[in-house]
Design a protein around this motif. Structure first.
Motif, short mmCIF file in Angstrom:
data_model
loop_
_atom_site.label_atom_id
_atom_site.label_comp_id
_atom_site.label_asym_id
_atom_site.label_seq_id
_atom_site.Cartn_x
_atom_site.Cartn_y
_atom_site.Cartn_z
N ALA A 1 50.64 38.96 87.97
CA ALA A 1 50.00 39.11 86.53
C ALA A 1 49.43 37.66 86.17
CB ALA A 1 51.32 39.17 85.74
N GLN A 2 49.22 36.78 86.92
CA GLN A 2 48.53 35.63 86.53
C GLN A 2 47.01 35.79 86.39
OE1 GLN A 2 49.82 32.04 88.90
NE2 GLN A 2 51.30 33.34 90.16
N GLY A 3 46.61 35.21 85.44
CA GLY A 3 45.19 35.52 85.25
C GLY A 3 44.29 35.02 86.17
N ASP A 4 44.65 33.82 86.88
CA ASP A 4 43.78 32.96 87.98
C ASP A 4 43.62 33.87 88.95
OD1 ASP A 4 43.48 31.17 86.03
OD2 ASP A 4 44.69 29.72 86.92
N ILE A 5 44.49 34.73 89.41
CA ILE A 5 44.12 35.65 90.50
C ILE A 5 42.80 36.37 90.55
CG2 ILE A 5 45.63 37.75 90.16
CD1 ILE A 5 46.07 35.96 93.21
N PRO B 1 40.46 30.34 82.37
CA PRO B 1 39.39 29.35 82.29
C PRO B 1 40.05 28.21 83.09
CG PRO B 1 41.43 29.31 80.54
CD PRO B 1 41.30 30.69 81.27
N ASP B 2 41.41 28.08 83.67
CA ASP B 2 41.36 27.03 84.74
C ASP B 2 40.70 27.17 86.11
OD1 ASP B 2 43.24 25.73 83.00
OD2 ASP B 2 44.96 26.25 83.93
N MET B 3 40.02 28.31 86.03
CA MET B 3 39.10 28.63 87.46
C MET B 3 37.82 28.18 87.33
SD MET B 3 41.26 29.89 89.72
CE MET B 3 41.95 28.28 89.15
N VAL B 4 37.57 27.60 86.13
CA VAL B 4 36.07 27.15 85.88
C VAL B 4 35.58 26.02 86.76
CG1 VAL B 4 34.44 26.21 84.15
CG2 VAL B 4 36.02 28.31 83.78
N PRO B 5 36.50 25.07 86.97
CA PRO B 5 36.16 23.97 87.90
C PRO B 5 35.78 24.60 89.37
CG PRO B 5 37.60 23.05 86.62
CD PRO B 5 37.56 24.57 86.46
N THR B 6 36.55 25.45 89.76
CA THR B 6 36.54 26.11 91.09
C THR B 6 35.16 26.94 91.28
OG1 THR B 6 38.96 26.47 91.06
CG2 THR B 6 37.80 27.73 92.70
N LEU C 1 37.85 24.58 76.93
CA LEU C 1 37.79 23.70 78.01
C LEU C 1 37.53 22.34 77.75
CD1 LEU C 1 36.60 25.60 81.14
CD2 LEU C 1 39.00 25.17 80.66
N ARG C 2 37.16 22.04 76.47
CA ARG C 2 36.68 20.59 76.06
C ARG C 2 38.08 19.99 75.59
NH1 ARG C 2 32.26 23.65 74.10
NH2 ARG C 2 30.35 23.01 75.20
N ILE C 3 38.96 20.61 75.49
CA ILE C 3 40.45 20.04 75.21
C ILE C 3 41.40 20.25 76.21
CG2 ILE C 3 39.90 20.19 72.62
CD1 ILE C 3 41.73 22.80 72.92
N LYS C 4 41.02 20.10 77.45
CA LYS C 4 41.96 20.29 78.72
C LYS C 4 42.41 18.98 78.82
CE LYS C 4 42.75 24.69 79.69
NZ LYS C 4 44.00 25.49 79.74
N GLU C 5 42.64 18.56 80.32
CA GLU C 5 43.18 17.34 80.75
C GLU C 5 42.12 16.46 80.64
OE1 GLU C 5 46.02 19.98 82.88
OE2 GLU C 5 44.43 20.05 81.90
#
Length: 354
Positions: free
Chosen positions: A199-203, A244-249, A269-273
């Motif tokens: 169910a993880q979105g990043d898959i 969204p965490d897959m954008v750098p990848t 993504l402008r407000i991530k780490e």
């Protein structure tokens, strides 16, 4: 436990042994704890590093204020100060949220509120699969969530969490860097501990890889990505609002593909780490790739990357994505390698196996 962790719960009774909690640059902990400490009693302050103090938490604070919590933050950002006295619950509406973790934080606390919660979401919702994942885990531990309409959730107080043995699947976000390695290095790599049916979105990155010509096979507890030719050419657009965490990848992947790649629906993504959109543009440019920011994403023109010293902005996902590029492009050097410890402390050892 020998192969995991044993956790002794407190039945929703939160103690207050230190009134200031320092969270580094951990946005997930900030959002979850902002709601959780409201179940306790007394004064709590949630703070962290400079970058965390620039990351918004205002919509969650406002929702808790509407439930009667004495809570405040500074210009919608931490530090967050709470004078906790339990959580009443009630009706909440969140609109155009920039983080699904606001929703997860409120839902997770729902069974321990005085009268339950009814949460309604309106407008744009990012990382929606992680709301579904939260509900699945809550159900697994005995809570009951009623879903009415598309985005209305009711959590009662009759069913609280019960202890059980629980298998936690591997992190699809961490697995993605090895899927990327397979695509770029034109080889076959199998990652254990994750499943395509997750169910993880990043898959969902796997679907992008297939569209680009990679082969994906999977079993109950593994996923294998194979590539033996160049990535598919041509202009392509990917809506990555659910991952969204897959954008750098995906941004690094796009750098090695002939054609223009447009990544959309990820303005938050402008407000991530780090400001991940600006960081990706800067570092892709640094390795010779033409990239620019869109209002809600990135535009990347594939080319022939060259070596460079990569700044990480203390962002684990920037570091790991460009580290994979270093497998096939000489002289890509990553600054601040320790920033990956936040999510994947064994990353460098695993990468070395390739």
């Amino acid at each position: 436990a020998a192969d995991g962790f044993e956790i002794i719960g407190t039945g929703g009774s939160i103690t207050n042994k230190c009134n200031e909690i320092f969270l580094g640059n951990n946005g997930t902990a900030l959002r979850f704890l902002t709601a959780l400490v409201c179940l306790g009693r007394g004064r709590y302050i949630l703070t962290g590093e400079k970058r965390l103090l620039e990351r918004p938490v205002g919509p969650l604070v406002s929702a808790l204020q509407n439930m009667g919590v004495a809570i405040s933050c500074h210009d919608n950002c931490p530090p967050v100060e709470v004078m906790a006295n339990g959580l009443k619950g009630g009706e909440i509406t969140l609109t155009d949220i920039e983080s699904s973790q606001y929703v997860s934080a409120l839902l997770l606390c729902g069974p321990y509120t005085a009268k339950g919660i009814m949460l309604t979401l309106e407008g744009n919702i990012v990382s929606a699969p992680y709301i579904d994942l939260t509900i699945r885990v809550m159900n697994d531990f005995g809570a009951k969530i009623i879903i009415s309409g598309k985005h209305q959730y009711t959590v009662g107080t009759q069913n609280i969490y019960t202890g059980r043995e629980y298998y936690v699947e591997g992190d699809a976000s961490s697995a993605s860097y090895f899927f990327l390695a397979a695509a770029l290095a034109k080889r076959t790599i199998r990652v254990q501990g994750v499943a395509r049916k997750s169910a993880q979105g990043d898959i969902r990155l796997l679907a992008i890889l297939e569209k680009l010509g990679c082969r994906v096979t999977d079993g109950e507890t593994w996923v294998e990505v194979s590539a033996d030719h160049d990535l598919a050419h041509g202009d392509m657009t990917f809506d990555m609002g659910d991952m969204p965490d897959m954008v750098p990848t995906a941004g690094v992947l796009a750098a090695y593909r002939k054609g223009r790649t447009m990544i959309t629906n990820v303005a938050h993504l402008r407000i991530k780490e780090s400001n991940r959109l600006a960081a990706m543009v800067t570092e892709l440019n640094r390795i010779g790739i033409n990239a620019s920011e869109l209002s809600d994403g990135l535009l990347v023109e594939g080319g022939a990357p060259h070596g460079a010293d990569i700044s990480t902005y203390n962002d684990h996902r920037i570091a790991m994505s460009f580290a994979v590029a270093g497998l096939i492009t000489p002289d890509i050097k990553i600054a601040d390698k320790k920033c990956v410890d936040k999510s994947f402390p064994e990353f460098w050892q695993e990468l070395a196996k390739l």
